[in-house]
Design an enzyme around this catalytic site. Structure first.
Site, PDB file in Angstrom:
ATOM      1  N   ASP A  32       0.898  -1.210  -0.069  1.00  0.00           N
ATOM      2  CA  ASP A  32      -0.026   0.037  -0.081  1.00  0.00           C
ATOM      3  C   ASP A  32       0.731   1.250  -0.100  1.00  0.00           C
ATOM      4  O   ASP A  32       2.196   1.337   0.398  1.00  0.00           O
ATOM      5  CB  ASP A  32      -0.630  -0.074   1.329  1.00  0.00           C
ATOM      6  CG  ASP A  32      -2.051  -0.958   1.236  1.00  0.00           C
ATOM      7  OD1 ASP A  32      -1.944  -1.808   0.327  1.00  0.00           O
ATOM      8  OD2 ASP A  32      -2.819  -1.048   2.212  1.00  0.00           O
ATOM      9  N   HIS A  82      -6.144   3.025  -4.014  1.00  0.00           N
ATOM     10  CA  HIS A  82      -5.901   3.337  -2.395  1.00  0.00           C
ATOM     11  C   HIS A  82      -6.106   4.767  -2.233  1.00  0.00           C
ATOM     12  O   HIS A  82      -5.730   5.368  -1.369  1.00  0.00           O
ATOM     13  CB  HIS A  82      -4.547   3.028  -1.992  1.00  0.00           C
ATOM     14  CG  HIS A  82      -4.089   2.689  -0.872  1.00  0.00           C
ATOM     15  ND1 HIS A  82      -5.365   2.077   0.265  1.00  0.00           N
ATOM     16  CD2 HIS A  82      -3.296   3.007   0.317  1.00  0.00           C
ATOM     17  CE1 HIS A  82      -4.813   2.180   1.540  1.00  0.00           C
ATOM     18  NE2 HIS A  82      -3.649   2.706   1.719  1.00  0.00           N
ATOM     19  N   HIS A 175       3.743  -2.259   3.088  1.00  0.00           N
ATOM     20  CA  HIS A 175       3.681  -1.074   2.129  1.00  0.00           C
ATOM     21  C   HIS A 175       5.040  -0.573   1.574  1.00  0.00           C
ATOM     22  O   HIS A 175       6.164  -1.076   1.729  1.00  0.00           O
ATOM     23  CB  HIS A 175       3.449   0.145   3.449  1.00  0.00           C
ATOM     24  CG  HIS A 175       2.209  -0.158   4.245  1.00  0.00           C
ATOM     25  ND1 HIS A 175       2.018  -1.299   4.896  1.00  0.00           N
ATOM     26  CD2 HIS A 175       1.274   0.752   4.040  1.00  0.00           C
ATOM     27  CE1 HIS A 175       0.674  -0.943   5.398  1.00  0.00           C
ATOM     28  NE2 HIS A 175       0.339   0.175   4.953  1.00  0.00           N
TER      29      HIS A 175
HETATM   30 ZN   LIG Z   1      -2.422   3.296   3.347  1.00  0.00          ZN
END
Ligand SMILES: [Zn+2]
Length: 218
Positions: A32, A82, A175
């Protein structure tokens, strides 16, 4: 209420998935908050191990680093939506939520040529309006089976948390960026993923994109 907003298997604000089918020894790595200046290190690592992944990109980051966003797609990975600016969506209007995902959808498609089919809520927080936004943009919401907390933990801790929790169909959340911050330190994430991939392979797991994991026939 807190569970409805953040619970990984809650469908109060629209349908979402947090795990793939359990009958195959396959899992999905997801990243992400990219693209960031750290994304190329993640791409390099995945290329070395020939692992496909899914990157839930932030629209504003895609506009800031279009070359990096394109490199993700060029490497064959899946891209998900996102949001455009990574806001906390609770107490926001349905129109605000729709615009966040619509703008990101446009930015990602415009820069990479890939139209996401998946969405992940910033902070995993959903609210009234998500259901309509998902429907309008034809996006499937994806949460996660295991989250690595890799933005604030050391590699050893990340690996120690994820390894014992992996099961068939698991969707792992890591991430390759830190919200909208430029040039985040990706060292611990890269170190953790570099250790996780061979160990999970040794246990017989195949890595797939989220769309493939959810629908093996595509
Ligand atoms: Zn995020």
């Amino acid at each position: 209420m807190a569970w409805a907003v953040r619970g990984k298997s809650s469908s109060v604000f629209g349908p979402s998935v947090h795990r793939g089918p359990t009958n195959r020894r396959a899992i999905a790595l997801t990243f992400d908050d990219g693209p960031s200046e750290g994304t190329p290190r993640v791409l390099e690592l995945l290329a070395r191990h020939r692992v496909p992944a899914t990157f839930f990109q932030i629209g504003a980051n895609v506009e800031r680093l279009p070359e990096v966003a394109r490199a993700v797609r060029a490497a064959g990975h899946e891209i998900g939506n996102h949001s455009h600016t990574h806001p906390l969506c609770c107490f926001r209007s349905p129109e605000f939520i729709l615009q966040e995902f619509a703008r990101a959808q446009q930015a990602i498609a415009g820069v990479t040529g890939f139209s996401p089919a998946l969405l992940r809520a910033p902070f995993g927080v959903r609210w009234f309006g998500f259901r309509q936004a998902q429907h309008r943009l034809n996006l499937r919401a994806v949460m996660w089976t295991i989250i690595g907390y890799d933005w604030r933990r050391k590699a050893d801790i990340i690996v120690g948390r994820i390894l014992p929790a992996v099961v068939n169909g698991a969707i792992l959340c890591l991430h390759d960026g830190r919200e909208l911050r430029p040039d985040p330190d990706m060292g611990e994430t890269v170190a953790a993923v570099g250790r996780l991939i061979p160990r999970l392979r040794d246990r017989g797991y195949e890595f797939e994109t989220v769309s493939r994991l959810l629908c093996p026939m595509i």
